[in-house]
Design an enzyme around this catalytic site. Structure first.
Site, PDB file in Angstrom:
ATOM      1  N   GLY A  10      -0.243  -1.716  10.023  1.00 16.69           N
ATOM      2  CA  GLY A  10      -0.271  -3.163   9.845  1.00 16.69           C
ATOM      3  C   GLY A  10       0.694  -3.578   8.758  1.00 16.69           C
ATOM      4  CB  CYS A  11       0.795  -6.668   6.751  1.00 19.22           C
ATOM      5  SG  CYS A  11       1.687  -7.384   5.365  1.00 19.22           S
ATOM      6  CG  PHE A  12       5.367  -3.491   4.455  1.00 19.07           C
ATOM      7  CD1 PHE A  12       5.302  -4.776   3.974  1.00 19.07           C
ATOM      8  CD2 PHE A  12       6.580  -3.070   4.979  1.00 19.07           C
ATOM      9  CE1 PHE A  12       6.391  -5.639   3.988  1.00 19.07           C
ATOM     10  CE2 PHE A  12       7.694  -3.907   5.013  1.00 19.07           C
ATOM     11  CZ  PHE A  12       7.593  -5.195   4.515  1.00 19.07           C
ATOM     12  CG  HIS A 153      -4.545  -3.171   5.169  1.00 18.83           C
ATOM     13  ND1 HIS A 153      -3.463  -4.013   5.248  1.00 18.83           N
ATOM     14  CD2 HIS A 153      -4.337  -2.202   6.081  1.00 18.83           C
ATOM     15  CE1 HIS A 153      -2.624  -3.549   6.161  1.00 18.83           C
ATOM     16  NE2 HIS A 153      -3.129  -2.459   6.675  1.00 18.83           N
TER      17      HIS A 153
END
Length: 162
Positions: A10-12, A153
């Site tokens: 997903g988004c870092f 997250h």
């Protein structure tokens, strides 16, 4: 001895923020890998995953422990998606540097599947690490610079390791 592991889930930004706090992690760099575009940018990284390159002290943590945490903080059963982020850039992937890492990741994926913690099977891909391209400076340590910034997250589960 310092080693590296490259993970995408997903988004870092959110991945980096949680991983950087783990014991034995020395440094994290967000970037792009797994695609064909040379010198990708945030605006042009087709085929690449948003990923985190993690430098760690192998005397304080291990590849296995980092995989364990990785599979606790993102949903590895959603294909090309984490939260509101959709597309191959947000795929779940382990980028391995050698056959030993690949085998260890395969073993860990079996462990996650066997745990039955998720409703579906793991779709995390195992991809050879060819080249990691660091993202632009404004993406590095983004959630430290912007504490209220977006993340999808969270810690879903405790350790898979018994």
């Amino acid at each position: 001895m310092n080693k590296k592991i490259v993970l995408a889930g997903g988004c870092f930004w959110g991945l980096e923020e949680l991983i950087r706090k783990q014991p034995g992690v020395i440094d994290t760099t967000v970037g792009y890998t797994g695609g064909e575009v040379e010198d990708p940018t945030y605006e042009n990284h087709q085929g690449h995953a948003e990923a985190v390159e993690i430098t760690y002290d192998a005397e304080k943590t291990s590849y296995q422990k980092l995989l364990d945490f990785f599979f606790q903080i993102h949903d590895p059963t959603t294909l090309n998606r984490q939260g509101n982020d959709i597309g191959t850039s947000y795929r779940s992937a382990v980028f391995y540097g050698n056959e030993e890492e690949k085998k260890e990741a395969e073993k860990f994926i079996r462990l996650v599947n066997d745990s039955k913690r998720w409703k579906g099977p793991v779709v995390t891909t195992l991809e050879p690490l060819r080249k990691f391209y660091p993202a632009e400076d404004y993406h590095q340590k983004y959630l430290q610079k912007n504490p209220g910034g977006y993340t999808c997250h969270t810690l879903y589960f405790d350790s898979y390791l018994k």
